[in-house]
Motif scaffolding. Structure first.
Motif, short mmCIF file in Angstrom:
data_model
loop_
_atom_site.label_atom_id
_atom_site.label_comp_id
_atom_site.label_asym_id
_atom_site.label_seq_id
_atom_site.Cartn_x
_atom_site.Cartn_y
_atom_site.Cartn_z
N GLN A 116 -5.33 -1.10 5.85
CA GLN A 116 -5.99 -2.40 5.76
C GLN A 116 -6.27 -2.69 4.30
O GLN A 116 -6.90 -1.89 3.62
CB GLN A 116 -7.30 -2.40 6.57
N PHE A 117 -5.81 -3.83 3.81
CA PHE A 117 -5.90 -4.13 2.39
C PHE A 117 -7.00 -5.15 2.08
O PHE A 117 -6.78 -6.11 1.36
CB PHE A 117 -4.56 -4.67 1.88
N ASN A 118 -8.16 -4.96 2.63
CA ASN A 118 -9.22 -5.93 2.34
C ASN A 118 -10.55 -5.26 2.01
O ASN A 118 -11.58 -5.91 2.01
CB ASN A 118 -9.40 -6.92 3.49
N HIS A 119 -10.52 -3.95 1.74
CA HIS A 119 -11.74 -3.26 1.34
C HIS A 119 -11.40 -2.38 0.14
O HIS A 119 -10.68 -2.79 -0.74
CB HIS A 119 -12.31 -2.45 2.51
N ARG A 120 -11.96 -1.19 0.07
CA ARG A 120 -11.66 -0.28 -1.03
C ARG A 120 -10.37 0.48 -0.76
O ARG A 120 -9.94 0.63 0.37
CB ARG A 120 -12.82 0.70 -1.23
N PHE A 121 -9.77 0.99 -1.85
CA PHE A 121 -8.43 1.57 -1.77
C PHE A 121 -8.38 3.05 -2.14
O PHE A 121 -7.30 3.59 -2.34
CB PHE A 121 -7.48 0.78 -2.67
N ARG A 122 -9.53 3.69 -2.25
CA ARG A 122 -9.56 5.08 -2.70
C ARG A 122 -8.65 5.98 -1.84
O ARG A 122 -7.96 6.86 -2.36
CB ARG A 122 -10.99 5.61 -2.67
N GLN A 123 -8.66 5.78 -0.51
CA GLN A 123 -7.85 6.66 0.34
C GLN A 123 -6.37 6.56 0.00
O GLN A 123 -5.64 7.54 0.14
CB GLN A 123 -8.08 6.34 1.81
N TRP A 124 -5.92 5.39 -0.46
CA TRP A 124 -4.52 5.26 -0.86
C TRP A 124 -4.30 5.82 -2.25
O TRP A 124 -3.23 6.32 -2.56
CB TRP A 124 -4.08 3.80 -0.78
N GLY A 125 -5.32 5.75 -3.11
CA GLY A 125 -5.20 6.32 -4.44
C GLY A 125 -5.04 7.83 -4.43
O GLY A 125 -4.42 8.41 -5.32
N GLU A 126 -5.58 8.48 -3.41
CA GLU A 126 -5.50 9.94 -3.31
C GLU A 126 -4.23 10.41 -2.62
O GLU A 126 -3.92 11.61 -2.62
CB GLU A 126 -6.72 10.45 -2.53
N ALA A 127 -3.48 9.51 -2.04
CA ALA A 127 -2.27 9.88 -1.29
C ALA A 127 -1.12 10.20 -2.24
O ALA A 127 -0.96 9.58 -3.29
CB ALA A 127 -1.87 8.76 -0.35
N ALA A 128 -0.31 11.18 -1.86
CA ALA A 128 0.89 11.54 -2.63
C ALA A 128 2.03 10.58 -2.28
O ALA A 128 1.97 9.87 -1.27
CB ALA A 128 1.29 12.97 -2.33
N ALA A 129 3.07 10.60 -3.12
CA ALA A 129 4.21 9.71 -2.90
C ALA A 129 4.81 9.92 -1.51
O ALA A 129 5.18 8.96 -0.82
CB ALA A 129 5.26 9.92 -3.98
N GLY A 130 4.91 11.18 -1.09
CA GLY A 130 5.47 11.46 0.24
C GLY A 130 4.63 10.90 1.36
O GLY A 130 5.17 10.45 2.39
N ASP A 131 3.30 10.93 1.19
CA ASP A 131 2.42 10.35 2.20
C ASP A 131 2.67 8.85 2.34
O ASP A 131 2.68 8.30 3.44
CB ASP A 131 0.95 10.56 1.81
#
Length: 212
Positions: free
Chosen positions: A68-83
């Motif tokens: 969901q792209f309407n709140h904070r993005f930290r969980q995506w910032g911690e993801a690796a390229a493969g994730d």
């Protein structure tokens, strides 16, 4: 606990980070990306801010990744390229293009052009069953990853981005000529994985310099 609701069978799920998907068995990865009961893609789920006032059923709270792209993005910032690749492998709902554009303070047509989506399709708005393909979804999730990294860097440094939030800074930076890219725009380097790695390194360097 962050919970989310399957729009098809109404099963409640526990929304989890995409981090570490590449380390999980294939069966677990599939379960993280789909409802265990009806198979609906988890990226179609609707997030809820609070857990409902009821006990988990026999399936408990199945864990799923929800983009969901309407709140904070930290969980995506911690993801690796493969994730990110795994999360993008079935594509993304078309409406996420507009949501991410909003987070980056861009118009939908501009972001759509970066993933080769025609302006007329953006202006027509989301339609039921319309998804962007896996390659386009990879770019969108990479942008979410960059935004998450900027948010984390700002939080760690404890200083604002000259009055702007992370989305304002990143959306603007992607559209400015960059000397390290021979004067080209960073948004022109989103097409391939190798070029995205270059952009990621430049964002990290900008964070080190204080977002100049």
């Amino acid at each position: 606990m962050r919970v989310t609701l399957c729009p098809n069978c109404r099963t409640i799920h526990h929304a989890v980070s995409p981090v570490g998907l590449t380390e999980l068995p294939e069966e677990t990865i599939a379960a993280r990306l789909h409802c265990k009961l009806c198979g609906t893609h988890s990226l179609e789920f609707r997030q809820s801010t609070d857990a409902p006032e009821l006990e988990p059923g026999e399936f408990g709270y199945p864990a799923v990744v929800v983009a969901q792209f309407n709140h904070r993005f930290r969980q995506w910032g911690e993801a690796a390229a493969g994730d990110l690749v795994l999360c993008a492998r079935d594509g993304l709902p078309f409406g996420q293009v507009v949501r991410l554009a909003r987070a980056l303070h861009l118009d939908g047509v501009t972001l759509g052009s970066w993933i080769s989506v025609d302006a007329a399709e953006i202006l027509a708005g989301p339609r039921e069953g319309r998804w962007v393909d896996p390659l386009q979804a990879e770019v969108l999730l990479f942008l979410a990853h960059l935004l998450g990294r900027v948010e984390m860097a700002v939080s760690t440094a404890g200083r604002p981005l000259a009055g702007d939030d992370a989305g304002v800074w990143l959306g603007s930076w992607l559209q400015r000529p960059n000397e390290a890219l021979g004067g080209r725009l960073p948004c022109d380097f989103l097409v391939t994985h190798s070029r995205r790695e270059v952009v990621c390194d430049l964002v990290s360097e900008a964070a080190t310099r204080g977002y100049g």
